[in-house]
Design a protein around this motif. Sequence first.
Motif, PDB file in Angstrom:
ATOM      1  N   LYS A  71       1.111  -1.443   0.108  1.00 22.89           N
ATOM      2  CA  LYS A  71       0.308   0.088   0.310  1.00 22.89           C
ATOM      3  C   LYS A  71       0.545   1.265  -0.069  1.00 22.89           C
ATOM      4  CE  LYS A  71      -4.312  -1.901   1.910  1.00 22.89           C
ATOM      5  NZ  LYS A  71      -4.783  -1.542   3.121  1.00 22.89           N
ATOM      6  N   ILE A  72       1.549   1.002   0.528  1.00 19.01           N
ATOM      7  CA  ILE A  72       3.209   2.626   0.110  1.00 19.01           C
ATOM      8  C   ILE A  72       3.024   2.673  -0.487  1.00 19.01           C
ATOM      9  CG2 ILE A  72       5.587   3.642   1.484  1.00 19.01           C
ATOM     10  CD1 ILE A  72       4.350   2.013   4.415  1.00 19.01           C
ATOM     11  N   ALA A  73       3.770   1.744  -1.445  1.00 22.34           N
ATOM     12  CA  ALA A  73       4.570   1.703  -2.527  1.00 22.34           C
ATOM     13  C   ALA A  73       3.786   1.632  -3.506  1.00 22.34           C
ATOM     14  CB  ALA A  73       5.362  -0.006  -3.325  1.00 22.34           C
ATOM     15  N   ARG A  74       2.059   1.744  -3.540  1.00 28.09           N
ATOM     16  CA  ARG A  74       1.758   2.140  -4.474  1.00 28.09           C
ATOM     17  C   ARG A  74       0.629   4.174  -4.344  1.00 28.09           C
ATOM     18  NH1 ARG A  74      -0.569  -2.979  -3.387  1.00 28.09           N
ATOM     19  NH2 ARG A  74      -2.852  -2.419  -1.932  1.00 28.09           N
ATOM     20  N   ALA A  75       1.110   3.776  -3.224  1.00 25.82           N
ATOM     21  CA  ALA A  75       0.704   5.188  -2.920  1.00 25.82           C
ATOM     22  C   ALA A  75       2.080   6.297  -3.375  1.00 25.82           C
ATOM     23  CB  ALA A  75       0.518   5.561  -1.400  1.00 25.82           C
ATOM     24  N   ILE A  76       3.339   5.737  -3.489  1.00 27.54           N
ATOM     25  CA  ILE A  76       4.123   6.909  -3.815  1.00 27.54           C
ATOM     26  C   ILE A  76       3.984   6.827  -5.406  1.00 27.54           C
ATOM     27  CG2 ILE A  76       6.754   6.516  -4.215  1.00 27.54           C
ATOM     28  CD1 ILE A  76       7.231   5.525  -1.552  1.00 27.54           C
ATOM     29  N   GLU A  77       3.260   5.350  -6.022  1.00 23.32           N
ATOM     30  CA  GLU A  77       3.417   5.329  -7.169  1.00 23.32           C
ATOM     31  C   GLU A  77       2.480   6.004  -8.125  1.00 23.32           C
ATOM     32  OE1 GLU A  77       2.721   2.039 -10.767  1.00 23.32           O
ATOM     33  OE2 GLU A  77       2.779   1.272  -8.842  1.00 23.32           O
ATOM     34  N   LYS A  78       1.086   5.895  -7.219  1.00 20.47           N
ATOM     35  CA  LYS A  78       0.236   7.102  -7.445  1.00 20.47           C
ATOM     36  C   LYS A  78       0.920   9.150  -7.077  1.00 20.47           C
ATOM     37  CE  LYS A  78      -3.791   4.861  -6.282  1.00 20.47           C
ATOM     38  NZ  LYS A  78      -4.835   4.524  -5.572  1.00 20.47           N
ATOM     39  N   ALA A  79       1.507   9.130  -6.243  1.00 24.77           N
ATOM     40  CA  ALA A  79       2.227  10.482  -6.347  1.00 24.77           C
ATOM     41  C   ALA A  79       3.564  10.636  -8.218  1.00 24.77           C
ATOM     42  CB  ALA A  79       2.930  10.079  -5.220  1.00 24.77           C
ATOM     43  N   PHE A  80       4.165   9.512  -7.866  1.00 23.74           N
ATOM     44  CA  PHE A  80       5.114   9.848  -9.548  1.00 23.74           C
ATOM     45  C   PHE A  80       3.782  10.260 -11.166  1.00 23.74           C
ATOM     46  CE2 PHE A  80       8.055   7.748  -7.013  1.00 23.74           C
ATOM     47  CZ  PHE A  80       9.466   8.387  -7.536  1.00 23.74           C
ATOM     48  N   ASN A  81       2.734   9.378 -11.041  1.00 24.89           N
ATOM     49  CA  ASN A  81       1.933   8.948 -11.894  1.00 24.89           C
ATOM     50  C   ASN A  81       1.465  11.023 -11.231  1.00 24.89           C
ATOM     51  OD1 ASN A  81       2.269   6.830 -12.766  1.00 24.89           O
ATOM     52  ND2 ASN A  81       0.649   6.325 -11.244  1.00 24.89           N
ATOM     53  N   ALA A  82       0.768  11.688 -10.748  1.00 27.58           N
ATOM     54  CA  ALA A  82       0.319  12.979 -10.406  1.00 27.58           C
ATOM     55  C   ALA A  82       1.076  14.028 -11.260  1.00 27.58           C
ATOM     56  CB  ALA A  82       0.274  13.251  -9.745  1.00 27.58           C
ATOM     57  N   VAL A 105      11.069   2.560  -8.617  1.00 30.13           N
ATOM     58  CA  VAL A 105      11.860   3.380  -7.587  1.00 30.13           C
ATOM     59  C   VAL A 105      10.641   3.530  -6.326  1.00 30.13           C
ATOM     60  CG1 VAL A 105      11.543   5.832  -7.150  1.00 30.13           C
ATOM     61  CG2 VAL A 105      12.580   4.730  -9.271  1.00 30.13           C
ATOM     62  N   ALA A 106       9.589   3.478  -7.056  1.00 32.26           N
ATOM     63  CA  ALA A 106       8.303   3.216  -5.655  1.00 32.26           C
ATOM     64  C   ALA A 106       7.946   2.622  -4.676  1.00 32.26           C
ATOM     65  CB  ALA A 106       6.554   2.953  -6.295  1.00 32.26           C
TER      66      ALA A 106
END
Length: 319
Positions: A20-31, A40-41
Amino acid sequence: MTLTKIRKRDGRLADFNEDKIARAIEKAFNATYKPGQEDVARKLADEVLSILEVEGECQPGVEHIQDLVERVLMDNGYVQTAKAYILYREERSRAREMNTRLMKTYEDITFSKAKDSDIKRENANIDGDTAMGSMLKFGSEGAKQFYDMFVLNPDHARAHREGDIHIHDLDFLTLTTTCCQIDIKKLFAGGFSTGHGTLREPNDISSYAALCCIAIQSNQNDQHGGQSVVNFDYGMADGVRKLRHGRRRAQDLPPGIPPESGPGPHAAGESGGSRAGAEGHHGGHSGGHRPGPHPGGVRGLLRRRAGRSGAFLRHRGRD
């Protein structure tokens, strides 16, 4: 030490999930228009986990974990991504807050009387204690929350919540306009459609008044807010004018020919018979002879004797 549990905002315990932490970081990169940063996430999520293990907290809170994610992003030079993650947290927090507020509002509608609830007394035209009045408020308050979260510009929504501006009838924002003034003079000219049928132009004051009610009712079904007729007397004047015009034409009919329609015992048959009888008695017709029907009927007689076009009577014949 291996983390197995985290403490949620309401105090409940939940399983710890590094994904869940990795997915949240990945969403921030996509944003921030940096797709394809899964590796990286994952690496940054591992760094967050390492910090948690060093701290030794058995059940860290969700807010603390998210604070660490922001710090790790900043320390690794992903400033814009960190800002996107912060905005993501704010949006999630606002959604949680609004859901909580909505449930409180529903609780108020369900268990409070209208005399004790501002929400149920918001509309003076609705009894908030009735079943349909309460149901209307459930839908209204839910719609307001939806528009606040997903439709309005966030700056406008914030200004509305904080009282800097007021968006009237927010619950109908995307459904229709609100309140309308109906110009019945323009509406009646040539007739109008209610959506289920077409009504022709009225020809007397009673029809004008009835169709005015129909127009208001039909519009109320499609539009929120008050419906009004600002030129009611001027609009009704056309109906009075047509009624008086029709009566004058009836008075101009030749002797022995009654109007085609009329109230009470003075309808065409009785009035025509009595008038014809009077002519037979006083006009020299022996034995009370009454003149027979004229060729072509009443309309034909009128066209021949009075030189009328017959348009007015044809129009009346359709009433």
